[in-house]
Design a protein around this motif. Structure first.
Motif, PDB file in Angstrom:
ATOM      1  N   SER A 127      90.528  18.339  64.233  1.00  0.00           N
ATOM      2  CA  SER A 127      91.422  19.435  63.598  1.00  0.00           C
ATOM      3  C   SER A 127      92.569  19.506  64.073  1.00  0.00           C
ATOM      4  CB  SER A 127      90.632  20.473  63.767  1.00  0.00           C
ATOM      5  OG  SER A 127      91.559  21.586  63.549  1.00  0.00           O
ATOM      6  N   ALA A 130      89.618  20.711  69.241  1.00  0.00           N
ATOM      7  CA  ALA A 130      88.965  21.165  67.890  1.00  0.00           C
ATOM      8  C   ALA A 130      88.481  20.108  67.071  1.00  0.00           C
ATOM      9  CB  ALA A 130      89.890  22.129  67.296  1.00  0.00           C
ATOM     10  N   GLU A 150      86.456  19.483  63.033  1.00  0.00           N
ATOM     11  CA  GLU A 150      85.721  19.945  61.917  1.00  0.00           C
ATOM     12  C   GLU A 150      84.522  19.073  61.598  1.00  0.00           C
ATOM     13  OE1 GLU A 150      88.251  19.609  58.667  1.00  0.00           O
ATOM     14  OE2 GLU A 150      89.951  20.657  59.694  1.00  0.00           O
ATOM     15  N   THR A 177      82.625  23.607  55.422  1.00  0.00           N
ATOM     16  CA  THR A 177      83.283  22.927  56.830  1.00  0.00           C
ATOM     17  C   THR A 177      83.539  24.213  57.885  1.00  0.00           C
ATOM     18  OG1 THR A 177      84.778  21.969  55.592  1.00  0.00           O
ATOM     19  CG2 THR A 177      85.669  22.281  57.461  1.00  0.00           C
ATOM     20  N   ILE A 192      84.558  24.952  61.860  1.00  0.00           N
ATOM     21  CA  ILE A 192      85.651  24.288  63.006  1.00  0.00           C
ATOM     22  C   ILE A 192      84.907  24.619  64.339  1.00  0.00           C
ATOM     23  CG2 ILE A 192      87.770  24.738  64.008  1.00  0.00           C
ATOM     24  CD1 ILE A 192      88.108  23.673  61.400  1.00  0.00           C
ATOM     25  N   HIS A 222      85.446  24.696  68.368  1.00  0.00           N
ATOM     26  CA  HIS A 222      86.456  24.580  69.575  1.00  0.00           C
ATOM     27  C   HIS A 222      85.830  24.335  70.800  1.00  0.00           C
ATOM     28  CE1 HIS A 222      89.941  26.301  67.327  1.00  0.00           C
ATOM     29  NE2 HIS A 222      89.053  27.052  66.669  1.00  0.00           N
ATOM     30  N   ALA A 273      89.230  30.664  61.879  1.00  0.00           N
ATOM     31  CA  ALA A 273      88.819  29.956  60.564  1.00  0.00           C
ATOM     32  C   ALA A 273      87.657  30.846  60.504  1.00  0.00           C
ATOM     33  CB  ALA A 273      88.734  28.648  60.743  1.00  0.00           C
ATOM     34  N   SER A 286      83.569  29.393  62.540  1.00  0.00           N
ATOM     35  CA  SER A 286      83.936  29.020  63.683  1.00  0.00           C
ATOM     36  C   SER A 286      83.053  28.977  64.706  1.00  0.00           C
ATOM     37  CB  SER A 286      85.191  29.607  64.078  1.00  0.00           C
ATOM     38  OG  SER A 286      86.504  29.247  63.333  1.00  0.00           O
TER      39      SER A 286
END
Length: 268
Positions: free
Chosen positions: A77, A93, A95, A102, A104, A106, A144, A147
């Motif tokens: 990402s 990060a 995806e 989708t 995300i 981290h 996002a 996440s």
């Protein structure tokens, strides 16, 4: 979807342990911290041989480093950042697709902060506080919808995240300024998945010091590793697991792996 986070404390040194962990837990995605390997020397072929052909990494020699390996397609990402104007490989990060959306993911390795909890005399502690402030402000504006945030955040925020709340209040990783700052970061829009499953009044640790040879008997642990999710993913939360037994493996990390399991077909 089974996601593991683990401060492996040298990826190349502990590749055999990573293989054992995969056989034990069969995760879909693994997020590692303190990989301690520069990018040109990353053991890509070894990771692929373990069944994880989708790989993202940021590393440096001897220190820090993060990577994410996956059985399923992932995309690095553009949300990956350097913090505090330092290219010290503490954040990655990616995806991936989950439940038709989708998501995300981290992966963080927060600065440990040294030994003295005083930013005026300890630049490492100052760096840690600055790092926490910067990531908090960034997530306020950039979180996002779907996440997940995992990693070694180097803070045990709650009373029962440490073996002795009173004795550790002046010890780096459990000082009030750190725990307050971590809570502010969490409250940018996350839920603490580990404490969603395990009540806050129950002891929960992910790290035991190398200094204590009989670590299991004394059990002087801290919960330094975390699994956070946005509320949109809460209906999918299946379980969380701490693999404490890994601390007894040969040449272990001082951290143990933690597992977040999400069920794509929840009963709502």
């Amino acid at each position: 979807m089974r996601i593991i986070s683990w401060n492996i404390n040298s990826l190349r040194l502990r590749l055999p342990l990573l293989k054992e962990l995969i056989q034990l837990a069969d995760p879909d995605i693994i997020c590692l911290q303190e990989t301690k390997v520069p990018d040109p020397l990353f053991p890509r072929d070894d990771i692929i041989a373990l069944g994880y052909p989708y790989i993202a990494y940021k590393g440096m020699k001897s220190y820090n480093g993060v990577c994410i390996i996956s059985k399923h397609p992932i995309k690095q990402s553009n949300l990956t950042r350097n913090w505090c104007n330092q290219a010290d490989c503490r954040h990655l990060a990616i995806e991936f697709e989950f439940a038709g959306q989708t998501t995300i993911l981290h992966n963080f390795y927060v600065p440990a902060g040294g030994d003295e909890p005083d930013p005026d005399i300890n630049p490492k502690f100052l760096h840690k506080l600055n790092f926490l402030n910067e990531v908090t402000e960034w997530f306020k504006a950039n979180l996002a919808h779907n996440s997940i945030l995992v990693g070694d955040l180097n803070i045990a925020p709650l009373e029962h995240d440490v073996w002795s709340h009173k004795q550790l209040l002046k010890v780096v990783s459990h000082t009030p300024i750190e725990t307050i700052n971590l809570t502010q970061w969490l409250e940018t829009g996350f839920i603490d998945a580990m404490r969603k499953i395990t009540p806050p009044d129950a002891k929960l640790y992910t790290w035991w010091s190398y200094r204590n040879k009989d670590w299991e008997k004394s059990n002087r642990g801290r919960r330094l590793d975390h699994l956070w999710i946005t509320p949109t993913l809460t209906p999918y939360l299946q379980t969380v697991k701490v693999f404490k037994e890994v601390r007894n493996w040969e040449k272990p990390s001082d951290h143990v792996p933690i597992l977040l399991e999400l069920n794509e077909n929840p009963s709502i």
